[in-house]
Design a protein around this motif. Structure first.
Motif, PDB file in Angstrom:
ATOM      1  N   TYR B 226       0.833  -1.211   0.000  1.00 25.81           N
ATOM      2  CA  TYR B 226       0.000   0.000   0.000  1.00 25.81           C
ATOM      3  C   TYR B 226       0.864   1.257   0.000  1.00 25.81           C
ATOM      4  N   GLN B 230       0.557   4.059  -2.769  1.00 22.21           N
ATOM      5  CA  GLN B 230       0.250   5.435  -2.363  1.00 22.21           C
ATOM      6  C   GLN B 230       1.440   6.362  -2.618  1.00 22.21           C
TER       7      GLN B 230
ATOM      8  N   ASN C  75      -2.988   4.201   9.215  1.00 21.62           N
ATOM      9  CA  ASN C  75      -1.817   4.591   8.450  1.00 21.62           C
ATOM     10  C   ASN C  75      -2.349   5.385   7.251  1.00 21.62           C
ATOM     11  N   SER C  76      -1.462   6.050   6.542  1.00 23.37           N
ATOM     12  CA  SER C  76      -1.938   6.979   5.517  1.00 23.37           C
ATOM     13  C   SER C  76      -2.702   6.290   4.393  1.00 23.37           C
ATOM     14  N   TYR C  77      -2.525   4.993   4.230  1.00 24.54           N
ATOM     15  CA  TYR C  77      -3.212   4.296   3.123  1.00 24.54           C
ATOM     16  C   TYR C  77      -4.562   3.749   3.541  1.00 24.54           C
ATOM     17  N   CYS C 102      -5.431   9.895   5.190  1.00 20.03           N
ATOM     18  CA  CYS C 102      -6.472   8.920   4.816  1.00 20.03           C
ATOM     19  C   CYS C 102      -7.519   9.520   3.887  1.00 20.03           C
ATOM     20  N   LYS C 103      -8.173   8.629   3.193  1.00 20.51           N
ATOM     21  CA  LYS C 103      -9.335   8.982   2.379  1.00 20.51           C
ATOM     22  C   LYS C 103     -10.578   8.915   3.264  1.00 20.51           C
ATOM     23  N   PHE C 126     -10.379  -4.945   0.341  1.00 19.02           N
ATOM     24  CA  PHE C 126      -9.379  -5.334   1.359  1.00 19.02           C
ATOM     25  C   PHE C 126      -8.271  -6.153   0.696  1.00 19.02           C
ATOM     26  N   GLY C 127      -7.064  -5.793   0.961  1.00 17.58           N
ATOM     27  CA  GLY C 127      -5.931  -6.524   0.405  1.00 17.58           C
ATOM     28  C   GLY C 127      -5.554  -6.109  -1.007  1.00 17.58           C
ATOM     29  N   PHE C 128      -6.341  -5.233  -1.589  1.00 20.06           N
ATOM     30  CA  PHE C 128      -6.121  -4.772  -2.967  1.00 20.06           C
ATOM     31  C   PHE C 128      -5.356  -3.455  -2.891  1.00 20.06           C
ATOM     32  N   GLU C 129      -4.133  -3.461  -3.388  1.00 19.65           N
ATOM     33  CA  GLU C 129      -3.248  -2.336  -3.105  1.00 19.65           C
ATOM     34  C   GLU C 129      -3.646  -1.012  -3.765  1.00 19.65           C
ATOM     35  N   HIS C 130      -4.540  -1.082  -4.731  1.00 16.86           N
ATOM     36  CA  HIS C 130      -4.966   0.162  -5.393  1.00 16.86           C
ATOM     37  C   HIS C 130      -6.025   0.904  -4.583  1.00 16.86           C
ATOM     38  N   HIS C 131      -6.540   0.225  -3.605  1.00 17.66           N
ATOM     39  CA  HIS C 131      -7.685   0.728  -2.864  1.00 17.66           C
ATOM     40  C   HIS C 131      -7.260   1.144  -1.455  1.00 17.66           C
ATOM     41  N   ALA C 132      -7.567   2.370  -1.070  1.00 15.99           N
ATOM     42  CA  ALA C 132      -7.329   2.768   0.320  1.00 15.99           C
ATOM     43  C   ALA C 132      -8.045   1.764   1.214  1.00 15.99           C
ATOM     44  N   GLN C 133      -7.352   1.257   2.211  1.00 11.06           N
ATOM     45  CA  GLN C 133      -7.874   0.166   3.042  1.00 11.06           C
ATOM     46  C   GLN C 133      -8.770   0.685   4.165  1.00 11.06           C
TER      47      GLN C 133
END
Lengths: 341, 341, 341, 341
Positions: B226, B230, C75-77, C102-103, C126-133
């Motif tokens: 992530y 990011q 965390n920022s992501y 954060c988003k 969840f677990g998908f790195e393109h997506h803010a978690q």
């Protein structure tokens, strides 16, 4: 099945042969790093030939181009208005928020395209210190749903932006596909339509790690070189990005590649549109086809021709075509699809 | 004079022919984007063969590798201790501060190498909320001054870090040059010496936009994917970074290239060391030579063989050699230098 | 008209006399700064008496409490899910995005209360790195629309959060009003309902610059002292915040004040609810009344009893009552309102 | 021993009686929140009477004032130059880096005061994108070591800043003490000396959570209200900060308090300066005395009169006096000190 072409994304394809040739040609001796080289000078000129007077900065990724371009015109207390399907909103892991500090305000759309009406509702709280101050309208051309803004639609958004002391940013990762779709050049739908900052992409149309940020108002670019460096997007061996853009633009490779990808999407659309159980959900205006298909056949199809499910709940698939998609891929896939149904 | 080899930087050189071949070979059909491809799997294995068990992430730039690697183990209220000559301190336009939020604490050194004594003085204020909490010691191997840490020197710094619940980060943009210089493999001076996070670079030794972050403690890597996304350092067409690393590591190209560059630096050092008015200022332990020369001859020299002035006040030049430096470059330059004097 | 009580906000009121007394009493001699003083120790104990085992940190503002509390667990992501009317979304000028990176994902609600159904739709990627978690669900109790979550409604949201490895944050700027409304203590609707991080406010109920962040899972508080200091919310003369909280909690002043404010809102509601042209739009469950009234009478009313327009388009007014609102204020205002109509 | 006055810090003292009176007086009825109230208007006027034309913003803490003031004139790729003893460098837990993104460049000084010579060495790399761009020189008046800049010394630093398109920031947490020490008004050593942004503090001189950011170039203040809100430093019940500043400035309470504190420091200095084993290390120019004393007596002394050790290695104590320090405190402490020796 290894390296088989599928419909996952136009970035699953490799490097176009002419671009690979350009990379090989650029690989001669030494060149000053970080962009003060001849290749970069020529590439910038090539871009200016297409887009008119502008400031150009090369970067590695589309996310980098979007985030840094927006950072250049915002302060952390600003907000950015975009479609909820926008790449900056759902595909960048919060990079815009992290790097710019800005709030993203999302608009729900049926087709990935935002309208003046949608935007206007969010233009409030100017001068009110509790409210993040709207500063950027960001649109994708072509959109993440394969649709395309017409020049007037862009102009109208630009007008709203400028009337409110805001900027219009365009995520042009697939700008070439949009231009071809509309039968215009790329300037018509960016500089001439009032776009202030353009993320002009190459990666999705046959290039390698080659994206750019273009400012049509040169004043906005003043400090961008620091933003790019601090944003970790300054390439030392810059000539290997620049030379790709030169090759991409000088012989209209951009157009050839995009036209081909769009044609393949049209072919796919034509082939699937008559099939029962397949419901195309978006206008096919660039190089993507979105369709609802029976959930149970998806894994079967993916095994042969990989693609992504866009919306799990609706069982909506996304099929992207690319510069290297071949007719046989389409026919093979559709045959497979019919069989699975 | 175009594309003439000079001594400006090892990133002024291009792509090594074997790497270019690897790029060409990787350019076949489609591959899943973002690293779930076969090339990347093989490249990670190649790295593990050299470094032992570890987690590996490819990125575009050395700045990206440093900043994101440090971000993975810090919170914004931490501090990072490094030499004042460190790349993270003077060459990244504040990217570490911006992206991690951390304070950088700099140590003055005569040779770019920090010592336990220097570090220990800054290990204070633990638990004191007014004080940014020290969390990372960061060293460059080889250093920005061309010097090299011995394995024990690294171990001692690692011990201090670990005793204080901190991490040791190594900026290994030129790790290959250091290993060759010491006659060790790369694991000896990273994993085995207690390094926790390694920025392992390729760009300065013949690769194209190919850098990596390596975690020797796998737990540290948990959320790094992530952070990389990011941080705008996730490559879509990842295979074109991976395939370079595979080629770089599998036939010891890393060693061949670094050994050559180091040898050229030694040759240059030998050739200039007897010359009056030329005072070499640092031990020549990798691929750079630092020397004080008369200010007035610098522009003259730069016209033929470009290089940078490291310290204007002292009139100290930095001459970097590269994998593609040839003996004739050295002799030509020295001849020129003597003439100018 | 100066200093006349109106219905603008519960923060337009001043300091409750008992709190002012506490401030005066705390003003004796010297005390260790930054919270290591006796007043602070007692105040923390007072909070623990009400909320059970917890870690407590005093801050200046509600925005500070919200932002720093969320920063402690993200965390920022990551992303934060909340109602689009949430204070963190529309009233903090983007402070959460800026400070946490954060988003924010917003949910449209009819009444300011989010439901498990709404939240669940956003629990993806969840677990998908393109997506803010997704990491935090944030709710306001009572809400910005004067409504109140029932204990079970909170528990259900907490369950969803915890099942997904997320945290439930509660913006309790008006927690006292909610507890009084429900006839519970404050623990029942925070700690006991599964809240992980509570912004427990005092300012809107008679205190001065007195807010707090409470962690019910002590592990989450580990590094909060650094976050508070780096977040510019550490008070040197801490005893003057602490002593207020002690006075607020020890004799149930929190309850007395909130009960009064709620009662005044009910009275206002009762008085206006029969009037033609006045349409109350939200359940009156705490200390606010929302009503659509004819646009043209608003300036007239505001001149005598100031209040804010919540929604310009709908001509919806927001009337907030406070600990010091008096019955005569209500009667005077309603008389005025009737006359204006 | 409870609440006994010591020499720990001028923020261990409480609220001056006249300020407490002002707080009590301000506590009347309702007032518009966030600064649009009459008290705030009057307080701003009071400040303008002392400092001339300026823009004024009240905040809670000195850290807040410093960080937000600097944020107003920087972008994230800038750097800030200050003494290594500066509050922004060692006492704010990295808040400046976190909130502004800027790099801090520190200068070693013997006495907490930076000089044009020291600064000039760091003024390099302008226009070079790899280098964080110097933008702010920040000084503390009086300094963290109790020393004071003379007006000309400030002017010289301001000149260097302005010649390089930079700004001069002054951390004036103890500005009053400096002005009294120099026998000037506060304008002479801020606005008139070329300071662009002033953190003007009250907390350390008898106020409660009352600090301010003052811009002498009004253009710099344009967007500060958003920065303050996003920086979590906007007070809802603003009148309770404003009314303190009004009381502080209108009857020269600032001067009375500072003069007293300074006098107490002089008395302490006089009393200890003859003692063997006590070596005063800094000029006593404001309200602090720094002295090396035998390590073993420190705990003994602290038990009666608490103070902090400034430098553990040197066994250097810091003794701060305050508006409420009494002569008996000095005599009592010195007696104690002599006995301990």
């Amino acid at each position: 099945m290894k390296n088989r072409r599928g419909f996952a994304s136009d970035n699953n394809s490799g490097i176009h042969p002419e671009i690979m040739l350009a990379l090989n040609n650029a690989n001669k001796g030494h060149a000053i790093a970080y962009g003060n080289d001849d290749d970069t000078g020529r590439a910038v000129n090539a871009i200016r030939k297409h887009f008119g007077d502008c400031e150009v900065f090369f970067v590695f990724t589309g996310t980098g181009a979007n985030v840094l371009g927006i950072k250049a015109v915002t302060n952390s207390y600003n907000s950015i208005i975009c479609a909820d399907t926008a790449h900056i909103n759902i595909d960048e892991c919060g990079a815009p928020e992290k790097f710019t500090g800005c709030k993203i305000i999302t608009l729900e759309t049926p087709d990935g395209k935002i309208t003046p009406q949608m935007v206007t509702k969010q233009l409030k709280g100017f001068g009110f210190e509790h409210h993040a101050q709207p500063k950027v309208i960001s649109i994708s051309q072509s959109t993440e749903l394969g649709t395309v803004y017409k020049p007037d639609e862009i102009k109208n958004l630009a007008d709203i932006a400028h009337k409110n002391n805001m900027f219009l940013h365009m995520d042009g990762a697939r700008l070439a596909n949009a231009a071809v779709s509309l039968g215009t050049d790329m300037k018509t739908i960016s500089a001439d339509a009032g776009v202030d900052i353009l993320s002009f992409g190459g990666t999705k149309n046959g290039l390698l790690f080659a994206e750019s940020v273009i400012f049509f108002n040169n004043k906005l670019a003043g400090d961008f070189k620091y933003i790019r460096k601090q944003g970790m997007q300054l390439a030392s061996k810059m000539r290997f990005i620049s030379s790709q853009f030169e090759a991409y633009l000088n012989d209209n490779l951009w157009k050839k590649n995009a036209a081909h990808a769009n044609r393949m999407a049209q072919l796919l659309y034509k082939e699937v549109s008559g099939i029962e159980w397949v419901k195309v959900t978006q206008k096919v205006e660039s190089n993507g086809v979105f369709a609802i298909i029976p959930k149970e056949i998806i894994p079967l199809l993916q095994k042969e021709y990989f693609f992504y499910v866009w919306d799990e709940d609706k069982s909506e698939a996304r099929w992207m075509t690319s510069f290297d998609t071949e007719e046989e891929d389409i026919y093979g896939f559709v045959k497979h699809l019919k069989k699975a149904l």
